[in-house]
Design a protein around this motif. Structure first.
Motif, short mmCIF file in Angstrom:
data_model
loop_
_atom_site.label_atom_id
_atom_site.label_comp_id
_atom_site.label_asym_id
_atom_site.label_seq_id
_atom_site.Cartn_x
_atom_site.Cartn_y
_atom_site.Cartn_z
N VAL A 363 0.78 -1.11 0.12
CA VAL A 363 0.02 0.14 -0.12
C VAL A 363 0.98 1.14 0.03
O VAL A 363 1.89 1.27 0.79
N ASP A 364 0.47 2.34 -0.91
CA ASP A 364 1.37 3.65 -0.75
C ASP A 364 0.89 4.44 0.29
O ASP A 364 -0.31 5.02 0.35
N VAL A 365 1.43 4.43 1.35
CA VAL A 365 1.10 4.89 2.59
C VAL A 365 1.97 6.38 2.77
O VAL A 365 3.41 6.46 2.40
N ARG A 366 0.92 7.31 2.92
CA ARG A 366 1.84 8.73 3.16
C ARG A 366 1.15 9.46 4.35
O ARG A 366 -0.01 9.41 4.62
N ILE A 367 2.13 10.08 5.07
CA ILE A 367 1.62 10.70 6.33
C ILE A 367 2.22 12.44 6.35
O ILE A 367 3.37 12.30 6.18
N VAL A 368 1.17 13.20 6.43
CA VAL A 368 1.43 14.47 6.60
C VAL A 368 1.32 15.17 7.95
O VAL A 368 0.26 14.98 8.59
N VAL A 369 2.49 15.69 8.42
CA VAL A 369 2.40 16.01 10.00
C VAL A 369 2.90 17.80 9.82
O VAL A 369 3.82 17.84 8.78
N PRO A 370 2.85 18.57 10.65
CA PRO A 370 3.48 19.81 10.70
C PRO A 370 4.91 19.61 10.91
O PRO A 370 5.24 19.02 11.69
N ARG A 371 5.54 20.62 10.28
CA ARG A 371 6.98 20.81 10.61
C ARG A 371 7.27 21.41 12.00
O ARG A 371 8.19 20.98 12.67
N HIS A 372 6.46 22.26 12.28
CA HIS A 372 6.47 22.92 13.70
C HIS A 372 5.17 22.53 14.28
O HIS A 372 4.13 23.01 13.72
N ASN A 373 5.39 22.31 15.62
CA ASN A 373 4.35 21.92 16.39
C ASN A 373 4.46 22.74 17.71
O ASN A 373 5.26 23.15 18.23
N ASP A 374 3.16 22.81 18.01
CA ASP A 374 2.70 23.73 19.50
C ASP A 374 3.05 23.19 20.85
O ASP A 374 3.07 23.57 21.65
N SER A 375 3.18 21.81 20.37
CA SER A 375 3.59 20.99 21.81
C SER A 375 4.99 20.20 21.66
O SER A 375 5.45 19.48 20.61
N LEU A 376 5.77 20.98 22.27
CA LEU A 376 7.30 20.26 22.67
C LEU A 376 7.61 19.02 22.83
O LEU A 376 8.20 18.09 22.19
N LEU A 377 6.71 18.41 23.81
CA LEU A 377 6.70 16.93 24.05
C LEU A 377 6.14 16.04 22.72
O LEU A 377 6.66 15.14 22.73
N VAL A 378 5.12 16.67 22.28
CA VAL A 378 4.51 15.66 21.05
C VAL A 378 5.50 15.67 20.08
O VAL A 378 5.68 14.61 19.20
N ARG A 379 6.05 16.85 19.89
CA ARG A 379 6.78 16.99 18.55
C ARG A 379 8.25 16.27 18.73
O ARG A 379 8.57 15.38 17.70
#
Length: 487
Positions: A363-379
């Motif tokens: 399966v062609d799997v693509r995930i898009v996430v923000p480069r900069h995040n408002d949560s340091l822990l999650v980033r």
């Protein structure tokens, strides 16, 4: 005197270890996942007193006695209403594509709500378009308006929505507004709640946060849904809070928030109203009667642009692990393509395995996430998953056009999921969330265009360069990864 202090000392030591042993036993008895249990045990053993307090306040999904009792009562009566609704052949769609069928069957079995046919559907890709559309629909409302949001931030077009809502209440429209206490803390410190209540709007602060409640209910349990319902006929749902991005978190340094909302007309509003009435009663104890089963507003359209939509809800009082199971079923249904957008990528082990397995089986799997995040822990925690995903052949794109807050999944261009669910443990097993599943090729094309636009504003993560990143970054990622079950 020495004997007294000795006895006191031993009693304190015994009580200390007895408390630690008791909490340890409680964690083990709850039969949570091993990473979840290990994370909490580590916290408790390193910082015993703080760890025990943290676990008792945040470690278990506890809604509180009053709300839990209400939730149980609600779904006894709701299940009867849903069974009556199933007799209406014009409401539910029994035909699904082979891609969507497993998901729709799962939800029908577990939550009693199947796919609803006969709906108009439109994707709104900008906050301005969404807010202006909501204002217009509120101005045309005749009977009732129900809204629930995690965040309501005053300023800009959000104030236009507030003014339109107050005007509707003054002309006799019954308006209910449910806002999360923690997410909308800035709103509740302004004069807006008083102005709205004076206009006749029922404004309710959901899941209030205070120190006195810390041992009565889990404090980080949040009302995370974003829903607007108008006249039991028009419905909005998606990732956007009631905020104008020009006035929201401008100092966070992550750019403007980018969201995705759906505007719908038809019987799906009735299905979503069932969820809202449950939330309202859990919080207030007041019952909202569901619309009559054969009411004109729930009779579907009859034209070629009809869409079948399934609403999936989660949270205390709803079927346990509902959203988690729905996502796993969706991912395992993918045969050709799987495209996902999420601001917070901290998946469970089961979800991570499902995503990687999909890529391994072609399966062609693509995930898009923000480069900069408002949560340091999650980033940092999310980056700990990159290596395994990249090794499996998953393409990871980092969005550079702001904070990508859209939560969407598209499977084989046919099955679309849009809603409030992040790919993190908080959304999967804690918060009140809502997701829409649309089994339709035309909707899939619309979502594909939106996701392609996100990808065009993103940078593809290079697997080779990622493997050569600095070791200190890897250490920080693994450190935060250990706490991922708690994020």
């Amino acid at each position: 005197m020495i004997t007294f202090y000795t006895i006191t000392n031993w009693l304190l030591i015994f009580s200390y270890w007895f408390l630690i042993a008791g909490v340890t036993l409680r964690i083990l008895i709850k039969r949570r996942s091993v990473p979840f249990a290990m994370a909490w045990l580590l916290i408790i053993y390193i910082l015993p007193l703080l760890g025990i307090i943290a676990y008792l306040s945040m470690g278990e999904l506890y809604l509180g006695k009053i709300r839990t009792k209400r939730a149980r009562t609600i779904w006894l009566s709701t299940s009867i209403w849903l069974k009556n609704l199933q007799s209406n052949k014009n409401f539910y769609d029994k035909q699904n594509s082979h891609i969507a069928k497993p998901l729709f069957q799962l939800c029908k079995k577990r939550q009693g709500i199947a796919g609803v046919k006969g709906n108009q559907f439109e994707l709104l890709t900008t906050s301005d378009a969404t807010l202006r559309s909501v204002v217009q629909d509120i101005q045309l409302a005749h009977n009732n308006i129900e809204m629930v949001f995690y965040i309501w931030q005053p300023g800009g077009l959000a104030d236009d929505v507030a003014e339109a809502l107050m005007a509707a209440a003054r002309r006799g429209v019954h308006c209910r507004l449910l806002l999360d206490s923690a997410g909308s803390v800035a709103f509740f410190r302004t004069t807006w709640p008083t102005l709205m209540r004076n206009a006749g709007i029922d404004v309710v602060e959901a899941l209030p946060v205070s120190f006195l409640r810390i041992f009565l209910r889990r404090m980080d349990l949040r009302q995370h849904r974003k829903v607007v319902l108008i006249d039991n006929y028009i419905a909005y749902a998606g990732s956007m809070n009631l905020v104008d991005p020009l006035f929201f978190k401008q100092k966070a340094g992550v750019g403007q928030w980018v969201d995705l909302m759906a505007r719908m007309e038809g019987p799906i509003a009735t299905a979503m109203g069932i969820i809202y009435s449950g939330d309202w009663e859990i919080e207030t104890g007041k019952h909202i009667p569901p619309p009559p089963v054969l009411h004109n507003t729930i009779l579907p359209y009859k034209n070629k642009n009809d869409h079948t939509i399934l609403v999936i809800a989660s949270g205390p009082g709803f079927p346990e692990e509902m959203i988690h199971q729905a996502l796993l079923t969706t991912i395992y249904s993918a045969q050709k393509t799987l495209i996902m957008t999420t601001p917070y990528l901290v998946p469970s082990d089961h979800l991570l395995h499902a995503i990687c397995t999909a890529s391994y089986r072609g399966v062609d799997v693509r995930i898009v996430v923000p480069r900069h995040n408002d949560s340091l822990l999650v980033r940092w925690a999310s980056r700990a998953f990159f290596s395994e995903l990249l090794e499996a052949g998953v393409k990871i794109y980092q969005f550079e056009g702001g904070l990508l807050h859209s939560k969407s999944i598209l499977v084989d261009g046919q099955l679309s999921l849009i809603g409030t669910v992040n790919l993190d443990m908080r959304s999967l097993s804690l918060n009140f969330e809502i997701t829409l599943a649309i089994d339709d090729n035309s909707c899939g094309k619309d979502l594909a265009r939106v996701q392609d636009d996100y990808i065009s504003q993103s940078r593809l993560v290079n697997a080779l360069l990622w493997s050569q990143r600095a070791y200190w970054k890897r250490i920080v990622e693994r450190l935060f990864y250990f706490f991922s079950p708690l994020l």
